[in-house]
Enzyme design. Structure first.
Site, mmCIF file in Angstrom:
data_model
loop_
_atom_site.group_PDB
_atom_site.id
_atom_site.type_symbol
_atom_site.label_atom_id
_atom_site.label_comp_id
_atom_site.label_asym_id
_atom_site.label_seq_id
_atom_site.Cartn_x
_atom_site.Cartn_y
_atom_site.Cartn_z
ATOM 1 N N SER A 273 0.804 -1.239 0.000
ATOM 2 C CA SER A 273 0.000 0.000 0.000
ATOM 3 C C SER A 273 0.829 1.278 0.000
ATOM 4 C CB SER A 273 -0.914 0.028 1.223
ATOM 5 O OG SER A 273 -2.037 -0.749 0.960
ATOM 6 N N LYS B 234 0.487 3.384 -2.939
ATOM 7 C CA LYS B 234 -0.705 4.211 -3.157
ATOM 8 C C LYS B 234 -0.368 5.705 -3.105
ATOM 9 C CE LYS B 234 -3.759 0.760 -1.037
ATOM 10 N NZ LYS B 234 -4.421 0.377 0.226
ATOM 11 N N TYR C 149 -2.778 -2.816 -10.539
ATOM 12 C CA TYR C 149 -2.785 -2.555 -9.097
ATOM 13 C C TYR C 149 -2.019 -3.640 -8.337
ATOM 14 C CZ TYR C 149 -4.391 -2.230 -4.288
ATOM 15 O OH TYR C 149 -4.420 -2.165 -2.924
ATOM 16 N N TYR D 96 -4.519 4.315 7.878
ATOM 17 C CA TYR D 96 -5.891 3.779 7.967
ATOM 18 C C TYR D 96 -6.606 4.274 9.222
ATOM 19 C CZ TYR D 96 -3.472 0.905 4.642
ATOM 20 O OH TYR D 96 -2.702 0.484 3.604
ATOM 21 N N VAL E 34 1.105 -3.721 3.865
ATOM 22 C CA VAL E 34 1.042 -5.016 4.556
ATOM 23 C C VAL E 34 2.300 -5.863 4.330
ATOM 24 C CG1 VAL E 34 -1.474 -5.211 4.716
ATOM 25 C CG2 VAL E 34 -0.306 -6.037 2.653
#
Ligand code: GLN
Length: 603
Positions: free
Chosen positions: A64, A67, A188, A240, A258
């Site tokens: 992530s 991102k 992705y 998050y 992760v």
């Protein structure tokens, strides 16, 4: 010997090495093979120095963390309006893989899976099949090297990523993704499988901290505008539903993955990259969070607890009383300058010019005397000027010039384009910039003299009787000296005296200007007609500096031999001349002392 920061990072590493709480991600089967003992910490400074501790070169998948960088890429390539019409910027308060959109059916933000997939969709919509290569290339530029891809992790996620497929098709249902949903998902999954090390992550984080310029390669990867937007969503959503606690405790924009990585990016300060695969229930690396907490609290790096002392930005603030440029001037000129010393204000600034310091300086400026005509701002020691400071400076410049005051910059070029680009486009001010403060002061002096002394013609021949060194000499004595001198003429740019040569004579300047310089080119003084040079020959055997003709020059040379014969016939003249010379030296010393006083008195 290790630097203090190296030691601090090592201590942090040692303290946390035994902490194996949390567990590695296993919803992507290949990730469950990660070794929970792996632990790396890297920190990149904004001058491109990289501190590496532990497994800092061990590769793992970025997941992530990609991102943040793909979002910045979308903003850079497609513009914020377009990106914001598809993806929100609100924290979701939910897990990263939640299957939920906002009331208007957009992903909450680009840091959760839905937003990130929509973001990758934007890249696919413009780049098609080249989308992954573009992303791969951009992330590599952020890291400053060609990054690899973990094909196993990619396949593993591709085979099992049905939850992300559900999210993607939901987005497609609301036309938030282009038609080729499978390609978007494929890109992705692949972008999440790009391989990085904590070393790479720290460089990528430092690039964000450094206004988008990679501090190692020097390449501008994204614009400062995009950096600020990217760091904003990292701050509100990068960790998050732990983001609130993270901001509270650590206070740095951050992003986790992760795979076990975390980046933290403190603007204008540093970039951190950590690797430790055991995750907490939010999907954030346990030891990574602790590392950032420790470093932030120990060094007080919280982005909201920064402090500054704005008053130190003014290093010195003075007028022309007792001060002058290094140009020696005839005493009529010196008198004019002293009469008008309160028309000049010189402010030497130091450090970063920011909103706060520039406002402080502008308040100092508007308290100037009503006679002020020239404001010199010396920026030699200014390390940077923020946009807010440029806006205030531009407005100050408008006001000051509107009041008939010249604003003059030295030590750093301020172009009107610079200021007007940021501020209003219709003000077209011509800036007066000088390389060094001394040149700015000299220009101001010349201007004052020009305004008040039409009488003093710079092209006028100054006779021997008006020479400073010969003050108090009778007509007869002048006439005798005159007979002993040899006329010398030099062209502008010609060197007249050479440092290190033996000194056998000295000179009276009748017309033009010369400058006395060190071998390095540094100007010690400039002399106009009426002044002498090389007179140190009366005291020393060797020339101590070079002398250059700044204009066409006419002077009279008097050899020491002739001078000595003259003083034998006119002994009191030797005394007068030495006294005049001593007066000159004491004036120069007084000036140097005044300058030392200005610079060493605290304000
Ligand atoms: N590839 C992972 C996913 O989409 C990334 C998640 C993460 O790092 N939090 O589930």
């Amino acid at each position: 010997m290790n630097t203090p920061l190296q030691k601090l990072l090592e201590n942090c590493y040692d303290d946390l090495l035994g902490d194996l709480s949390g567990k590695v991600a296993d919803y992507i089967p290949e990730l469950s093979k990660s070794d929970p003992k792996r632990f790396g910490i890297s920190l990149t400074t904004l001058d491109g120095h990289i501190y590496d501790i532990g497994d800092s070169q061990f590769p793992f998948t970025i997941q992530s963390i990609s991102k943040a960088f793909v979002f910045s890429m979308a903003l850079e390539n497609l513009g914020s309006n377009h990106v914001e019409s598809v993806i929100g910027v609100e924290p979701s308060g939910e897990a990263f893989n939640a299957i939920r959109l906002t009331a208007d059916n957009r992903p909450f933000n680009p840091m959760v899976n839905a937003g990130a997939i929509a973001c990758t969709g934007l890249i696919v919509a413009t780049e098609g099949k080249k989308a992954f290569d573009k992303i791969h290339e951009t992330l590599s530029r952020f890291a400053g090297r060609k990054l690899g891809v973990d094909e196993e992790v990619y396949r593993s996620e591709s085979l099992t990523g049905d939850r992300n497929r559900a999210i993607a098709w939901l987005l497609r249902n609301y036309s938030r993704l282009p038609e080729n949903v499978d390609l978007v998902l494929d890109v992705y999954f692949k972008q999440c499988s790009i391989l990085v090390t904590s070393h790479d992550l720290s460089v990528m984080a430092a690039t964000l901290a450094n206004s988008g310029i990679n501090p190692v390669t020097g390449e501008q990867i994204i614009s400062p505008y995009v950096v600020a937007r990217t760091l904003s969503v990292m701050t509100s959503s990068g960790m998050y539903d732990y983001a609130g606690q993270w901001l509270y405790k650590v206070g740095m924009p951050a992003k986790s993955g992760v795979g076990g990585g975390i980046i933290a990016s403190l603007p204008a300060t540093l970039g951190l990259g950590t690797y430790s695969p055991n995750l907490d229930s939010y999907g954030n690396s346990v030891r990574g969070i602790r590392v950032c907490e420790k470093i932030s609290s120990y060094l007080n790096l919280h982005v909201l607890s920064q402090k500054t002392d704005i008053k130190t930005c003014i290093l010195a603030d003075y007028g022309l009383s007792g001060i002058s440029s290094r140009r020696s001037r005839r005493h009529e000129e010196v008198n004019i300058l002293q009469d008008h010393h309160d028309e000049v204000r010189i402010i030497e600034l130091i450090g970063a010019l920011t909103f706060a310091t520039m406002d402080y300086v502008s308040r100092a400026v508007i308290t100037s005397s009503a006679n002020l005509k020239y404001l010199i701002l010396d920026l030699r020691r200014v390390s940077g000027i923020t946009d807010a400071a440029k806006i205030l400076l531009n407005s100050l410049q408008n006001d000051v010039e509107h009041n008939g005051i010249y604003i003059i910059f030295s030590g750093r070029t301020i172009s009107s384009d610079d200021l007007n680009h940021i501020a209003s486009k219709n003000t077209l001010l011509k800036n007066l910039n000088f390389r060094i403060l001394d040149e700015a002061i000299e220009w101001v002096e010349d201007d004052i003299i020009k305004r008040y002394a039409e009488l003093l013609n710079p092209n006028e021949l100054v006779s021997l009787s008006e020479q400073f060194l010969l003050a108090g000499f009778t007509d007869k004595e002048i006439e005798t000296i005159s007979g002993l001198c040899i006329e010398r003429n030099y062209k502008s740019g010609e060197q007249i005296l050479f440092a290190g040569d033996s000194s056998k004579s000295f000179y009276f300047l009748l017309l033009g200007k010369v400058s006395v310089r060190l071998r390095s080119g540094i100007r010690l003084s400039s002399l106009s007609a009426g002044m002498s040079f090389g007179e140190m020959a009366l005291l020393e055997n060797l020339r101590s500096a070079d002398v250059w003709a700044d204009t066409d020059v006419r002077c009279l040379e008097l050899t020491l031999h002739a001078y000595n014969n003259f003083t034998k016939a006119f002994p009191e003249c030797g005394e007068k001349l030495m006294k005049n010379g001593a007066l000159l030296l004491s004036q120069r010393l007084r000036m140097a002392n005044a300058k030392v006083d200005i610079l060493s008195s605290s304000n």
